[in-house]
Design a protein around this motif. Structure first.
Motif, PDB file in Angstrom:
ATOM      1  N   GLY A  62     -27.523   3.415 -21.594  1.00 11.02           N
ATOM      2  CA  GLY A  62     -26.354   4.215 -21.243  1.00 11.02           C
ATOM      3  C   GLY A  62     -25.174   4.078 -22.185  1.00 11.02           C
ATOM      4  O   GLY A  62     -24.089   4.575 -21.896  1.00 11.02           O
ATOM      5  N   GLU A  63     -25.373   3.469 -23.338  1.00 11.02           N
ATOM      6  CA  GLU A  63     -24.286   3.275 -24.296  1.00 11.02           C
ATOM      7  C   GLU A  63     -24.261   4.433 -25.308  1.00 11.02           C
ATOM      8  O   GLU A  63     -25.285   4.768 -25.907  1.00 11.02           O
ATOM      9  N   VAL A  64     -23.087   5.035 -25.494  1.00 10.61           N
ATOM     10  CA  VAL A  64     -22.924   6.076 -26.507  1.00 10.61           C
ATOM     11  C   VAL A  64     -22.719   5.357 -27.835  1.00 10.61           C
ATOM     12  O   VAL A  64     -21.742   4.619 -28.009  1.00 10.61           O
ATOM     13  N   VAL A  65     -23.647   5.564 -28.793  1.00  5.87           N
ATOM     14  CA  VAL A  65     -23.613   4.804 -30.047  1.00  5.87           C
ATOM     15  C   VAL A  65     -23.297   5.651 -31.277  1.00  5.87           C
ATOM     16  O   VAL A  65     -23.016   5.115 -32.341  1.00  5.87           O
ATOM     17  N   ALA A  66     -23.344   6.960 -31.152  1.00  2.00           N
ATOM     18  CA  ALA A  66     -23.080   7.835 -32.292  1.00  2.00           C
ATOM     19  C   ALA A  66     -22.948   9.268 -31.792  1.00  2.00           C
ATOM     20  O   ALA A  66     -23.058   9.539 -30.593  1.00  2.00           O
ATOM     21  N   GLN A  67     -22.741  10.161 -32.746  1.00  3.96           N
ATOM     22  CA  GLN A  67     -22.655  11.588 -32.476  1.00  3.96           C
ATOM     23  C   GLN A  67     -23.431  12.301 -33.585  1.00  3.96           C
ATOM     24  O   GLN A  67     -23.359  11.902 -34.752  1.00  3.96           O
ATOM     25  N   VAL A  68     -24.178  13.349 -33.241  1.00  6.75           N
ATOM     26  CA  VAL A  68     -24.948  14.089 -34.238  1.00  6.75           C
ATOM     27  C   VAL A  68     -23.986  14.790 -35.193  1.00  6.75           C
ATOM     28  O   VAL A  68     -23.078  15.497 -34.766  1.00  6.75           O
ATOM     29  N   LYS A  69     -24.183  14.553 -36.490  1.00 10.59           N
ATOM     30  CA  LYS A  69     -23.382  15.225 -37.515  1.00 10.59           C
ATOM     31  C   LYS A  69     -24.117  16.454 -38.023  1.00 10.59           C
ATOM     32  O   LYS A  69     -23.590  17.550 -38.039  1.00 10.59           O
ATOM     33  N   ASP A  70     -25.358  16.269 -38.465  1.00  7.86           N
ATOM     34  CA  ASP A  70     -26.183  17.351 -38.999  1.00  7.86           C
ATOM     35  C   ASP A  70     -27.630  17.142 -38.605  1.00  7.86           C
ATOM     36  O   ASP A  70     -28.047  16.030 -38.281  1.00  7.86           O
ATOM     37  N   ILE A  71     -28.385  18.227 -38.689  1.00 10.16           N
ATOM     38  CA  ILE A  71     -29.812  18.193 -38.405  1.00 10.16           C
ATOM     39  C   ILE A  71     -30.557  18.234 -39.729  1.00 10.16           C
ATOM     40  O   ILE A  71     -30.241  19.043 -40.599  1.00 10.16           O
ATOM     41  N   VAL A  72     -31.538  17.358 -39.870  1.00  4.59           N
ATOM     42  CA  VAL A  72     -32.354  17.310 -41.080  1.00  4.59           C
ATOM     43  C   VAL A  72     -33.730  17.856 -40.721  1.00  4.59           C
ATOM     44  O   VAL A  72     -34.320  17.447 -39.719  1.00  4.59           O
ATOM     45  N   PHE A  73     -34.214  18.820 -41.520  1.00  2.86           N
ATOM     46  CA  PHE A  73     -35.542  19.345 -41.237  1.00  2.86           C
ATOM     47  C   PHE A  73     -36.314  19.570 -42.516  1.00  2.86           C
ATOM     48  O   PHE A  73     -35.749  19.679 -43.596  1.00  2.86           O
ATOM     49  N   ASP A  74     -37.625  19.614 -42.378  1.00  4.39           N
ATOM     50  CA  ASP A  74     -38.533  19.907 -43.481  1.00  4.39           C
ATOM     51  C   ASP A  74     -38.745  21.412 -43.461  1.00  4.39           C
ATOM     52  O   ASP A  74     -39.410  21.936 -42.563  1.00  4.39           O
ATOM     53  N   GLY A  75     -38.149  22.114 -44.403  1.00  8.53           N
ATOM     54  CA  GLY A  75     -38.204  23.574 -44.423  1.00  8.53           C
ATOM     55  C   GLY A  75     -39.599  24.135 -44.586  1.00  8.53           C
ATOM     56  O   GLY A  75     -39.934  25.144 -43.982  1.00  8.53           O
ATOM     57  N   ALA A  76     -40.428  23.486 -45.378  1.00  7.82           N
ATOM     58  CA  ALA A  76     -41.776  23.995 -45.603  1.00  7.82           C
ATOM     59  C   ALA A  76     -42.622  23.900 -44.333  1.00  7.82           C
ATOM     60  O   ALA A  76     -43.389  24.800 -44.019  1.00  7.82           O
ATOM     61  N   GLU A  77     -42.460  22.804 -43.593  1.00 15.39           N
ATOM     62  CA  GLU A  77     -43.232  22.598 -42.363  1.00 15.39           C
ATOM     63  C   GLU A  77     -42.507  23.132 -41.138  1.00 15.39           C
ATOM     64  O   GLU A  77     -43.115  23.302 -40.087  1.00 15.39           O
ATOM     65  N   GLY A  78     -41.197  23.331 -41.242  1.00 16.79           N
ATOM     66  CA  GLY A  78     -40.423  23.855 -40.125  1.00 16.79           C
ATOM     67  C   GLY A  78     -40.144  22.859 -39.028  1.00 16.79           C
ATOM     68  O   GLY A  78     -39.753  23.228 -37.929  1.00 16.79           O
ATOM     69  N   CYS A  79     -40.326  21.561 -39.294  1.00 15.09           N
ATOM     70  CA  CYS A  79     -40.107  20.569 -38.237  1.00 15.09           C
ATOM     71  C   CYS A  79     -38.825  19.771 -38.476  1.00 15.09           C
ATOM     72  O   CYS A  79     -38.431  19.523 -39.609  1.00 15.09           O
ATOM     73  N   LEU A  80     -38.214  19.386 -37.389  1.00  9.64           N
ATOM     74  CA  LEU A  80     -37.013  18.569 -37.439  1.00  9.64           C
ATOM     75  C   LEU A  80     -37.438  17.152 -37.775  1.00  9.64           C
ATOM     76  O   LEU A  80     -38.373  16.626 -37.181  1.00  9.64           O
ATOM     77  N   THR A  81     -36.778  16.526 -38.752  1.00  4.72           N
ATOM     78  CA  THR A  81     -37.153  15.171 -39.143  1.00  4.72           C
ATOM     79  C   THR A  81     -36.111  14.131 -38.765  1.00  4.72           C
ATOM     80  O   THR A  81     -36.376  12.945 -38.870  1.00  4.72           O
ATOM     81  N   GLY A  82     -34.916  14.568 -38.349  1.00  5.84           N
ATOM     82  CA  GLY A  82     -33.925  13.596 -37.920  1.00  5.84           C
ATOM     83  C   GLY A  82     -32.526  14.163 -37.881  1.00  5.84           C
ATOM     84  O   GLY A  82     -32.321  15.388 -37.982  1.00  5.84           O
ATOM     85  N   PHE A  83     -31.568  13.251 -37.744  1.00  8.15           N
ATOM     86  CA  PHE A  83     -30.165  13.620 -37.647  1.00  8.15           C
ATOM     87  C   PHE A  83     -29.319  12.692 -38.505  1.00  8.15           C
ATOM     88  O   PHE A  83     -29.558  11.478 -38.509  1.00  8.15           O
ATOM     89  N   THR A  84     -28.332  13.230 -39.196  1.00  6.18           N
ATOM     90  CA  THR A  84     -27.294  12.382 -39.768  1.00  6.18           C
ATOM     91  C   THR A  84     -26.275  12.186 -38.657  1.00  6.18           C
ATOM     92  O   THR A  84     -26.196  12.987 -37.716  1.00  6.18           O
TER      93      THR A  84
END
Length: 192
Positions: A20-42
């Protein structure tokens, strides 16, 4: 079950541990454009004067991506930001502002948001399934935002996304009708 989310709605979403601890906030979304999948968040820190963090959240560390928060087991899932963003090298970078062009050369419009299909199951996944564009006259919706389904794989760069011409037949103006349009578009591609 797959839920649809706009990338712009995920940005600034809190990252919360199972404790239940808030540890960060999503800055940007990182994805693999060729595969179209989300790979993480900055990530950004929490609080009024917090800025970008030196670590990032790989998709493998996500327990749940809900409508109000990104849930993780704990902070041990974070990796160095450079490791997570380096996975983006095939993706071509930021697609916002890129032109959406069909494989027959028709300019459909400029990308203003990305639609992500999130499936939370034993094998959670998040894939780019569509985009929201400011349409051109070619679609008959000149300057109005519309949603366009995308194929499972496509050519992507900072300046351009290339889609099959059939995508223009499955355009919707509202996100609730997009799931049906996406299903019809993907079925059409399988027939071809």
């Amino acid at each position: 079950m797959t839920s649809l989310m706009l990338a712009s709605e995920i940005v600034k979403r809190p990252v919360v541990t199972l404790a239940g601890e808030v540890v960060a906030q999503v800055k940007d979304i990182v994805f693999d454009g060729a595969e179209g999948c989300l790979t993480g968040f900055t990530l950004n820190g929490c609080g009024l004067f917090s800025g970008p963090l030196g670590h990032a959240l790989p998709w493998s560390g996500v327990t749940a991506l809900g409508s109000h928060a990104v849930v993780i087991r704990d902070e041990t899932v974070f990796e160095q930001a450079s490791v997570v963003t380096d996975r983006d090298r095939a993706g071509g970078g930021d697609v916002l502002g890129a032109r959406l062009l069909t494989d027959v050369g028709t300019d459909l419009g400029k990308v203003i948001d990305v639609v992500i299909g999130v499936t939370m199951s034993t094998q959670p996944s998040a894939r780019v399934v569509g985009c929201r564009i400011t349409s051109t006259e070619a679609l008959g919706h000149h300057q109005r935002p519309v949603f366009v389904p995308l194929p499972a794989t496509m050519a992507v760069s900072d300046e351009l996304l290339l889609v099959p011409a059939a995508a223009s037949e499955f355009i919707t103006e509202e996100l609730p009708g997009f799931a049906t349009a996406l299903q019809g578009f993907r079925a059409r591609l399988q027939e071809a």
